[in-house]
Design an enzyme around this catalytic site. Sequence first.
Site, PDB file in Angstrom:
ATOM      1  N   ARG A 255      84.291  -2.129  35.633  1.00  0.00           N
ATOM      2  CA  ARG A 255      84.951  -1.257  34.658  1.00  0.00           C
ATOM      3  C   ARG A 255      84.372   0.139  34.759  1.00  0.00           C
ATOM      4  NH1 ARG A 255      86.110  -5.584  29.763  1.00  0.00           N
ATOM      5  NH2 ARG A 255      86.953  -7.140  31.231  1.00  0.00           N
ATOM      6  N   ARG A 269      77.142  -2.358  27.932  1.00  0.00           N
ATOM      7  CA  ARG A 269      78.372  -1.867  28.560  1.00  0.00           C
ATOM      8  C   ARG A 269      78.014  -1.358  29.946  1.00  0.00           C
ATOM      9  NH1 ARG A 269      81.293   0.968  24.439  1.00  0.00           N
ATOM     10  NH2 ARG A 269      82.202  -1.070  24.011  1.00  0.00           N
ATOM     11  N   GLU A 344      80.662  -8.130  20.693  1.00  0.00           N
ATOM     12  CA  GLU A 344      81.683  -8.994  21.288  1.00  0.00           C
ATOM     13  C   GLU A 344      81.164  -9.720  22.530  1.00  0.00           C
ATOM     14  OE1 GLU A 344      85.387  -6.955  22.086  1.00  0.00           O
ATOM     15  OE2 GLU A 344      86.078  -8.570  23.398  1.00  0.00           O
ATOM     16  N   SER A 347      86.619 -13.370  24.300  1.00  0.00           N
ATOM     17  CA  SER A 347      87.918 -12.979  23.794  1.00  0.00           C
ATOM     18  C   SER A 347      88.922 -13.940  24.390  1.00  0.00           C
ATOM     19  CB  SER A 347      88.204 -11.551  24.255  1.00  0.00           C
ATOM     20  OG  SER A 347      89.451 -11.130  23.777  1.00  0.00           O
ATOM     21  N   ARG A 385      76.499  -9.734  28.263  1.00  0.00           N
ATOM     22  CA  ARG A 385      76.533  -9.856  26.806  1.00  0.00           C
ATOM     23  C   ARG A 385      75.821 -11.130  26.349  1.00  0.00           C
ATOM     24  NH1 ARG A 385      81.140  -6.558  24.709  1.00  0.00           N
ATOM     25  NH2 ARG A 385      80.884  -4.660  25.937  1.00  0.00           N
TER      26      ARG A 385
END
Length: 420
Positions: A255, A269, A344, A347, A385
């Site tokens: 990303r 991140r 988070e 998902s 994470r």
Amino acid sequence: MLDRKFILENMALMKANIANRGMAVDVERFAALEQQRRDMQKQLETMRAEANALAKNNALSVDERRTRGGELKKMEAELSARIAPLEADIESIYVAIPNLIYAGSPLGGEDASKDIARGKQPLPKFDFKPADHITLMENLQMLDLVAGAKVAGSGFYYFTNMGALLELALTRFALDHVMKSGFKPVIPPDLARDSLMQGAGFVPRGNESNTYHLEDSDLNLTATSEITLVGRYADEVVDLTKGPLKVAGISHCFRSERAHGSATRGIYRVHQFTKTEMVVVCLPEQAEALHLEMRRLEQEIFDALEIPYRVLEIATGDLGAAAFRKFDLEAWMPMRGGKGDWGEITSTSNCTDFQARRLNIKYRDNSGKLQFAYTLNGTALSVCRAMIALVENHQQADGSVRIPLVLQPYLSGMTHIRKE
RNA sequence: GGAAGUGUGGCCGAGUGGUUGAAGGCGCACGCUUGGAAAGCGUGUAUGGGGUAACUCAUCGCAGGUUCGAAUCCUGUCACUUCCGCCA
């Protein structure tokens, strides 16, 4: 994407839906342009019908056919030239029209998402001053951010020693867990063509793009293996008579975006991480149960890792364009933001037939008709994470990290990560 | 990386620029036959758009082009196969 006819016949619903998502898509304009296009298309088809009949008509001489045919050809070309830009405009609006929304999704933006469940593990109470994941992992020689930055830039990292082994252990544990529920293991490519990126519903909001594109090629580093796992079935008629397709892929995710600030320090991140991802292709009537199953599996994984988390029913304004309904798991990260916060970690989305329509994934129903399949996706475990949550929650007074029981078999039976 | 070849309905496979949306086969569905099954026989069987319908338009890997007319000719592109080179 949605069915064009459905959009035209449900304009009020479309407008409400887009408003609820907090998006701005001009469906009125879509409808007007589409009507225009249809009228012109009819004209074009009439001309073509005449041209086709002419070409087949042996009663006329070649010269006669040539004259009238030439005229028709010219007229067709002119009309097509007017339709093309119209179609481009229509298409640009069309791809931006988001999926419908589950009636039970809370209305509103990110803050409106509803806390609907908690994991089994209570929040940790430390009788010492806990450290954040960067300090912990660097002390334990599991993480090297400086080297990552030197070699590939900010947002990259090295996992070293127990860090490297922990990535493998977490990934394999998650895979094994979902395999017990029938998910088949897959290692997909980490790159995908442009067409597939769009097809999978990765329409960046605005012009921001979250993906790395390879220069002089039509390839991108994938942001999630959802793209390659679902894209694998593009333009195919899948056989769902033996049950839904359930796959779990392990891939690297890339990303390009990166916000800065204390909330993103360390490996929260990053530009590259490893993720075990679940993907399902199924019949419409199976989708909801499978969505709940994926959520359950995610909860089981983090319960087993003894990490406290909460489950969110995502609000309408925070759903991805392709998602009809979405759950997130947020783990408790004791040092996030300095005094602990939820972050988070997984998902899972039900995309209904939105994604399948764009990728052209179909199945044959009982009457033999082709129908668009439903697709769903969910994170089994995303390494960075999960790693943050694991080391911060399981840290000990002496700076070591306790390894949860389920992970020990994957780490030669070790019970703690200690400084050597 | 170099050379040659091939891409056609769910699958295999034919296809001369002119009723070819496409022969034939397999598979599938229905029917006949049978005490029942198999075999055999018959019929049907691509997808999408528009139209109440008759009907019509598009699609032969993909994108362009030539032509009154393209699955068929040309260009590009992608994929696969074989041979050579290179490589873990």
